[in-house]
Design a protein around this motif. Sequence first.
Motif, mmCIF file in Angstrom:
data_model
loop_
_atom_site.group_PDB
_atom_site.id
_atom_site.type_symbol
_atom_site.label_atom_id
_atom_site.label_comp_id
_atom_site.label_asym_id
_atom_site.label_seq_id
_atom_site.Cartn_x
_atom_site.Cartn_y
_atom_site.Cartn_z
ATOM 1 N N GLU A 84 0.837 -1.189 0.000
ATOM 2 C CA GLU A 84 0.000 0.000 0.000
ATOM 3 C C GLU A 84 0.876 1.246 0.000
ATOM 4 O OE1 GLU A 84 -2.491 -0.481 3.409
ATOM 5 O OE2 GLU A 84 -3.703 -2.057 2.469
ATOM 6 N N SER A 85 0.247 2.375 -0.313
ATOM 7 C CA SER A 85 0.959 3.662 -0.336
ATOM 8 C C SER A 85 2.252 3.552 -1.138
ATOM 9 C CB SER A 85 1.254 4.127 1.095
ATOM 10 O OG SER A 85 0.063 4.241 1.831
ATOM 11 N N LEU A 86 2.153 2.992 -2.307
ATOM 12 C CA LEU A 86 3.341 2.744 -3.109
ATOM 13 C C LEU A 86 3.998 4.036 -3.575
ATOM 14 C CD1 LEU A 86 2.056 -0.369 -5.014
ATOM 15 C CD2 LEU A 86 4.124 -0.284 -3.621
ATOM 16 N N LYS A 87 5.324 3.989 -3.636
ATOM 17 C CA LYS A 87 6.134 5.139 -4.023
ATOM 18 C C LYS A 87 6.952 4.779 -5.266
ATOM 19 C CE LYS A 87 6.845 5.959 0.919
ATOM 20 N NZ LYS A 87 7.865 6.125 1.983
ATOM 21 N N PRO A 88 7.379 5.779 -6.013
ATOM 22 C CA PRO A 88 8.226 5.476 -7.182
ATOM 23 C C PRO A 88 9.459 4.652 -6.825
ATOM 24 C CG PRO A 88 7.440 7.726 -7.309
ATOM 25 C CD PRO A 88 7.004 7.197 -5.950
ATOM 26 N N GLU A 89 10.000 4.855 -5.645
ATOM 27 C CA GLU A 89 11.185 4.091 -5.239
ATOM 28 C C GLU A 89 10.881 2.633 -4.924
ATOM 29 O OE1 GLU A 89 10.114 7.013 -3.992
ATOM 30 O OE2 GLU A 89 10.461 7.120 -1.808
ATOM 31 N N ASP A 90 9.614 2.255 -4.926
ATOM 32 C CA ASP A 90 9.262 0.835 -4.784
ATOM 33 C C ASP A 90 9.356 0.094 -6.116
ATOM 34 O OD1 ASP A 90 6.698 1.864 -2.522
ATOM 35 O OD2 ASP A 90 8.595 0.899 -1.999
ATOM 36 N N THR A 91 9.611 0.818 -7.185
ATOM 37 C CA THR A 91 9.752 0.193 -8.493
ATOM 38 C C THR A 91 10.921 -0.781 -8.497
ATOM 39 O OG1 THR A 91 8.783 2.057 -9.673
ATOM 40 C CG2 THR A 91 10.246 0.615 -10.932
ATOM 41 N N ALA A 92 10.641 -2.033 -8.855
ATOM 42 C CA ALA A 92 11.659 -3.084 -8.829
ATOM 43 C C ALA A 92 11.044 -4.377 -9.337
ATOM 44 C CB ALA A 92 12.185 -3.294 -7.407
ATOM 45 N N VAL A 93 11.885 -5.377 -9.504
ATOM 46 C CA VAL A 93 11.410 -6.745 -9.700
ATOM 47 C C VAL A 93 11.301 -7.381 -8.316
ATOM 48 C CG1 VAL A 93 11.829 -8.993 -10.750
ATOM 49 C CG2 VAL A 93 12.488 -6.895 -11.964
ATOM 50 N N TYR A 94 10.158 -7.986 -8.051
ATOM 51 C CA TYR A 94 9.884 -8.579 -6.748
ATOM 52 C C TYR A 94 9.961 -10.105 -6.864
ATOM 53 C CZ TYR A 94 8.499 -4.114 -4.813
ATOM 54 O OH TYR A 94 8.507 -2.816 -4.345
ATOM 55 N N PHE A 95 10.666 -10.694 -5.923
ATOM 56 C CA PHE A 95 10.897 -12.137 -5.902
ATOM 57 C C PHE A 95 10.403 -12.728 -4.587
ATOM 58 C CE2 PHE A 95 13.848 -12.267 -9.495
ATOM 59 C CZ PHE A 95 14.361 -10.980 -9.514
ATOM 60 N N CYS A 96 9.942 -13.964 -4.630
ATOM 61 C CA CYS A 96 9.726 -14.705 -3.406
ATOM 62 C C CYS A 96 10.764 -15.822 -3.325
ATOM 63 C CB CYS A 96 8.314 -15.264 -3.306
ATOM 64 S SG CYS A 96 7.841 -16.443 -4.584
ATOM 65 N N ALA A 97 11.002 -16.274 -2.107
ATOM 66 C CA ALA A 97 12.001 -17.304 -1.878
ATOM 67 C C ALA A 97 11.610 -18.128 -0.676
ATOM 68 C CB ALA A 97 13.376 -16.681 -1.652
ATOM 69 N N THR A 98 12.054 -19.367 -0.631
ATOM 70 C CA THR A 98 11.804 -20.226 0.516
ATOM 71 C C THR A 98 13.121 -20.733 1.077
ATOM 72 O OG1 THR A 98 11.553 -22.192 -0.875
ATOM 73 C CG2 THR A 98 9.554 -20.977 -0.305
ATOM 74 N N GLY A 99 13.072 -21.090 2.340
ATOM 75 C CA GLY A 99 14.255 -21.599 3.007
ATOM 76 C C GLY A 99 13.919 -22.039 4.405
ATOM 77 N N ILE A 100 14.958 -22.194 5.231
ATOM 78 C CA ILE A 100 14.746 -22.664 6.597
ATOM 79 C C ILE A 100 15.178 -21.637 7.638
ATOM 80 C CG2 ILE A 100 14.896 -25.098 5.944
ATOM 81 C CD1 ILE A 100 17.797 -25.081 6.950
#
Length: 128
Positions: A84-100
């Motif tokens: 929410e309340s997104l800003k221009p600096e939030d522009t990016a490629v978003y990734f998810c990841a799993t681990g322990i």
Amino acid sequence: QVQLVESGGGLVQPGGSLTLSCAASGFTLDGMSIAWFRQAPGKERYGLAYISRRDYRAYYAESVKGRFTMSRRDAKNTAYLQMESLKPEDTAVYFCATGIITGSDYYTWSHPKNWNTWGQGTQVTVSS
């Protein structure tokens, strides 16, 4: 085949909202820690939020605390990132990841080397 697939990215105006999804296949998210990362052009990838497999508590980077909310639905084998309340600096490629990974130490969970399985990413662009 073990796979994570992110979706939900797109173009949004400043102040807008997006919800990203991370769907797992070939394995179960139950018992795994899950994280969201982002990488802007020319910058390193870093962690935004993660949910610990130990207590299912969510931890956030300071840069997104109060604006982003991470959740997971193990029954659907899916994790989410509500932004929410997104800003221009939030522009990016978003990734998810799993681990322990477990624990609250930001410098541990936010480092990409500590995560095992990655999705291909989804682009988020915040612009008017």
